[in-house]
Design a protein around this motif. Sequence first.
Motif, PDB file in Angstrom:
ATOM      1  N   ARG A   1      -3.314  16.196   9.017  1.00  0.00           N
ATOM      2  CA  ARG A   1      -4.068  15.174   8.304  1.00  0.00           C
ATOM      3  C   ARG A   1      -5.329  15.838   7.745  1.00  0.00           C
ATOM      4  O   ARG A   1      -5.257  16.634   6.829  1.00  0.00           O
ATOM      5  CB  ARG A   1      -4.388  13.980   9.209  1.00  0.00           C
ATOM      6  CG  ARG A   1      -5.031  12.830   8.436  1.00  0.00           C
ATOM      7  CD  ARG A   1      -4.944  11.509   9.161  1.00  0.00           C
ATOM      8  NE  ARG A   1      -5.657  10.472   8.426  1.00  0.00           N
ATOM      9  CZ  ARG A   1      -5.403   9.180   8.518  1.00  0.00           C
ATOM     10  NH1 ARG A   1      -4.444   8.761   9.325  1.00  0.00           N
ATOM     11  NH2 ARG A   1      -6.106   8.309   7.823  1.00  0.00           N
TER      12      ARG A   1
ATOM     13  N   GLY B   1       0.199  12.810  -0.137  1.00  0.00           N
ATOM     14  CA  GLY B   1      -0.867  11.896  -0.502  1.00  0.00           C
ATOM     15  C   GLY B   1      -1.902  12.548  -1.394  1.00  0.00           C
ATOM     16  O   GLY B   1      -1.743  13.681  -1.868  1.00  0.00           O
TER      17      GLY B   1
ATOM     18  N   VAL C   1      -0.491   7.087   4.166  1.00  0.00           N
ATOM     19  CA  VAL C   1      -0.442   5.635   3.956  1.00  0.00           C
ATOM     20  C   VAL C   1       0.723   5.311   3.033  1.00  0.00           C
ATOM     21  O   VAL C   1       0.625   5.417   1.810  1.00  0.00           O
ATOM     22  CB  VAL C   1      -1.755   5.084   3.356  1.00  0.00           C
ATOM     23  CG1 VAL C   1      -1.638   3.578   3.124  1.00  0.00           C
ATOM     24  CG2 VAL C   1      -2.928   5.383   4.282  1.00  0.00           C
TER      25      VAL C   1
ATOM     26  N   ILE D   1      -6.211   6.122  -5.001  1.00  0.00           N
ATOM     27  CA  ILE D   1      -7.548   6.139  -4.418  1.00  0.00           C
ATOM     28  C   ILE D   1      -8.473   6.892  -5.371  1.00  0.00           C
ATOM     29  O   ILE D   1      -8.218   8.048  -5.709  1.00  0.00           O
ATOM     30  CB  ILE D   1      -7.533   6.847  -3.053  1.00  0.00           C
ATOM     31  CG1 ILE D   1      -6.703   6.047  -2.044  1.00  0.00           C
ATOM     32  CG2 ILE D   1      -8.953   7.063  -2.546  1.00  0.00           C
ATOM     33  CD1 ILE D   1      -7.414   4.895  -1.415  1.00  0.00           C
TER      34      ILE D   1
ATOM     35  N   SER E   1      -0.554  15.852   5.581  1.00  0.00           N
ATOM     36  CA  SER E   1       0.289  14.739   6.019  1.00  0.00           C
ATOM     37  C   SER E   1       1.411  15.308   6.867  1.00  0.00           C
ATOM     38  O   SER E   1       1.553  16.531   7.021  1.00  0.00           O
ATOM     39  CB  SER E   1       0.858  13.948   4.839  1.00  0.00           C
ATOM     40  OG  SER E   1       1.861  14.685   4.165  1.00  0.00           O
TER      41      SER E   1
ATOM     42  N   ARG F   1      -6.943  10.350   2.148  1.00  0.00           N
ATOM     43  CA  ARG F   1      -6.499   9.375   1.152  1.00  0.00           C
ATOM     44  C   ARG F   1      -7.168   9.637  -0.197  1.00  0.00           C
ATOM     45  O   ARG F   1      -6.741   9.085  -1.219  1.00  0.00           O
ATOM     46  CB  ARG F   1      -6.810   7.964   1.640  1.00  0.00           C
ATOM     47  CG  ARG F   1      -6.091   7.582   2.927  1.00  0.00           C
ATOM     48  CD  ARG F   1      -6.645   6.296   3.517  1.00  0.00           C
ATOM     49  NE  ARG F   1      -6.439   5.171   2.619  1.00  0.00           N
ATOM     50  CZ  ARG F   1      -7.112   4.023   2.709  1.00  0.00           C
ATOM     51  NH1 ARG F   1      -8.075   3.881   3.613  1.00  0.00           N
ATOM     52  NH2 ARG F   1      -6.853   3.039   1.864  1.00  0.00           N
ATOM     53  N   SER F   2      -8.221  10.445  -0.201  1.00  0.00           N
ATOM     54  CA  SER F   2      -8.928  10.822  -1.424  1.00  0.00           C
ATOM     55  C   SER F   2      -8.353  12.123  -1.978  1.00  0.00           C
ATOM     56  O   SER F   2      -7.874  12.977  -1.234  1.00  0.00           O
ATOM     57  CB  SER F   2     -10.412  11.012  -1.115  1.00  0.00           C
ATOM     58  OG  SER F   2     -11.080  11.726  -2.131  1.00  0.00           O
TER      59      SER F   2
ATOM     60  N   GLU G   1       0.293   4.447  -1.051  1.00  0.00           N
ATOM     61  CA  GLU G   1      -0.534   5.561  -1.499  1.00  0.00           C
ATOM     62  C   GLU G   1       0.208   6.890  -1.381  1.00  0.00           C
ATOM     63  O   GLU G   1      -0.150   7.861  -2.032  1.00  0.00           O
ATOM     64  CB  GLU G   1      -1.808   5.617  -0.652  1.00  0.00           C
ATOM     65  CG  GLU G   1      -2.709   4.403  -0.792  1.00  0.00           C
ATOM     66  CD  GLU G   1      -3.874   4.449   0.197  1.00  0.00           C
ATOM     67  OE1 GLU G   1      -4.151   5.538   0.758  1.00  0.00           O
ATOM     68  OE2 GLU G   1      -4.502   3.407   0.406  1.00  0.00           O
TER      69      GLU G   1
ATOM     70  N   ASP H   1       0.849  -1.197   0.000  1.00  0.00           N
ATOM     71  CA  ASP H   1       0.000   0.000   0.000  1.00  0.00           C
ATOM     72  C   ASP H   1       0.884   1.245   0.000  1.00  0.00           C
ATOM     73  O   ASP H   1       1.150   1.826   1.058  1.00  0.00           O
ATOM     74  CB  ASP H   1      -0.890   0.025   1.239  1.00  0.00           C
ATOM     75  CG  ASP H   1      -2.000  -1.002   1.181  1.00  0.00           C
ATOM     76  OD1 ASP H   1      -2.836  -0.910   0.279  1.00  0.00           O
ATOM     77  OD2 ASP H   1      -2.025  -1.901   2.046  1.00  0.00           O
TER      78      ASP H   1
ATOM     79  N   ALA I   1      -2.708   1.703  -5.324  1.00  0.00           N
ATOM     80  CA  ALA I   1      -3.015   3.117  -5.510  1.00  0.00           C
ATOM     81  C   ALA I   1      -3.278   3.316  -7.011  1.00  0.00           C
ATOM     82  O   ALA I   1      -2.825   2.502  -7.831  1.00  0.00           O
ATOM     83  CB  ALA I   1      -1.843   3.989  -5.039  1.00  0.00           C
TER      84      ALA I   1
END
Length: 606
Positions: free
Chosen positions: A541, A159, A147, A195, A560, A210-211, A143, A141, A193
């Motif tokens: 985040r 990200g 992540v 997302i 991040s 993550r989007s 991403e 993973d 990846a």
Amino acid sequence: MKARLVTATVLMATLAITVTPLPVQASAAPVYPPAAEHGWVTSTLRHMSLEQKVGQLFSTYVYGGDAAEPTAADRAANRAAFGVETPAEVIDRFHLGGVIYFSWSHNLDSPRQIATLSNGLQRAALGDGAKGRVPLLISTDQEQGVVLRMPAPAAQFPGAMALGAGRSPQAAYTAAEITGRELRAVGIHQPYAPIADVNINPDNPVIGVRSFGADPALVAELTAAQVAGFEDGAGVTSVAKHFPGHGDTADDSHTGLPVIDHSRAEWERIDAPPFRRAVAAGVDSIMTAHIVVPALDPSGAPATLSPAILTGVLRGELGFRGVIVTDALNMAAVRQKYGDDRVPVLALKAGADQLLMPPDLRLARDAVLRAVATGELTEQRIDESARRILAMKYRQGLAGSPMADVDEAVRTVGAPPHIATVAQVTDPTLTAVRNDAGLLPLTHANRSVLVTGWNSAAFAPIAAVAGGFTARGARATAQPATLPSDAVIAATAAKAADHDLTVVLVNKAWDDVVTDPRGTQRRLVAALVDTGKPVVAVAVRDPYDIAYLPGVTTYLTTYSYTVAAMDALVRALHGELSPSGRLPVTIPTAEGAGTVLYPYGHGLTW
């Protein structure tokens, strides 16, 4: 492959060039004529036993940093999970088609170690070279952002939501290309990846940053850019996830079964566009979501186990012909209603190809074999999925060259041009949301600064920010306060009162159910504000935290806590970098009910 290369070429020609793309290197997967692919796949499949073909459908973790000589603890973990002691023995016993790397399974340390492990696992898969033995598809993973699995010195890009704030398809392409090259160098060919979920629900506990954001058009554009970056730029197989769209849920599929109540028209408008663009861009693989979408399948089956969604919508309506990989089968969302022996069989009946991380590999494998023996599944159905997986492996060049060059891996991972590009991609993503008092940019360096709040042992963002202030002449104190007790909150506030400025980092302070059930981050920030000294709050985040931090008048979001993100933050605070990121989501008030605090596209600069 040739058709997808044309798609990527057209895409790159239309993008605004904000980041200099790297030249394509020889490490990219070779382009074979379709006849050669068909010949290898057909010949290989013909020589495989049923057990080998079923094994190809499974991908799971193994414990250890060495294929043949793991530590005693990893031997014990493998023995408990798989009945054998070494990763090589797991591959051999179950004829595994794939392995997924994690830090918790002790697979990921240095580039040399990872490449050596990959080679050891490939040797185990190929055995003595007998017909029917197939190279592994190794995944992780990666991403980026919050992540990522590959540790430093690997390039740590922002990200998805940060890239959404930067609005640059070229930057998204470049991040995927370099990420893919570094993964391929250590023998990993399948990053899970990008997302493709559209995060329109601020209370989403599992997707969030993550989007790429809340706008379907933006998410679709950046998804397509990353598909091209991974597949055509780096020669690895991208995995668009999580179909049919996990962006509007307040439940976590790791612990429950979310229900998406979008109408069919809403699904077409919100969730479908990124997956349609991914398919048009030639994505090799799409991951399912463990979610119920009644508008697509009124039966109540999660998408992973739904023929209506996987075969009807994804294959039939979207025309996807690649590999469908399930999300992890050890997640609660697919285990609550169905037994662990039924889930893999139902997933295959629904149309899935690659079965990821069943909680009991032996049970899952035997269940599929038993389903074939009883006629619930046909061997022809097993062949269909095995053929897709073999074809994907062939397109990645694994049939001819499955081994990593260990020395090349050391040279490639974290190469200076890659790290320089990380900064180029990260800088435009920083978003300044509130600067009501005009505190920023800071006008003088000779001050005392307390840097506190949420911290990560792996990235040490508190120390990084404090070090940035010290390097600019400030007297900076780093005092982590992750989910602090009342006593720590009081002590931190007292220390803040003795400093000229406080910078406080927060991480999902909005989530008082899972991440911060006692609301300690909110109480810490409130105590810091009550000192009367200037406070800069930084969301490392989710950008939504500002709605839950009354009294904060200076607020930025980095999306991040990577080294590059913290460096960009420090430079922006000092006026060395003009923030240019724009919110890729809408920030509602804490009360919700459709009231907007900051709109999509908001962003300050100086």
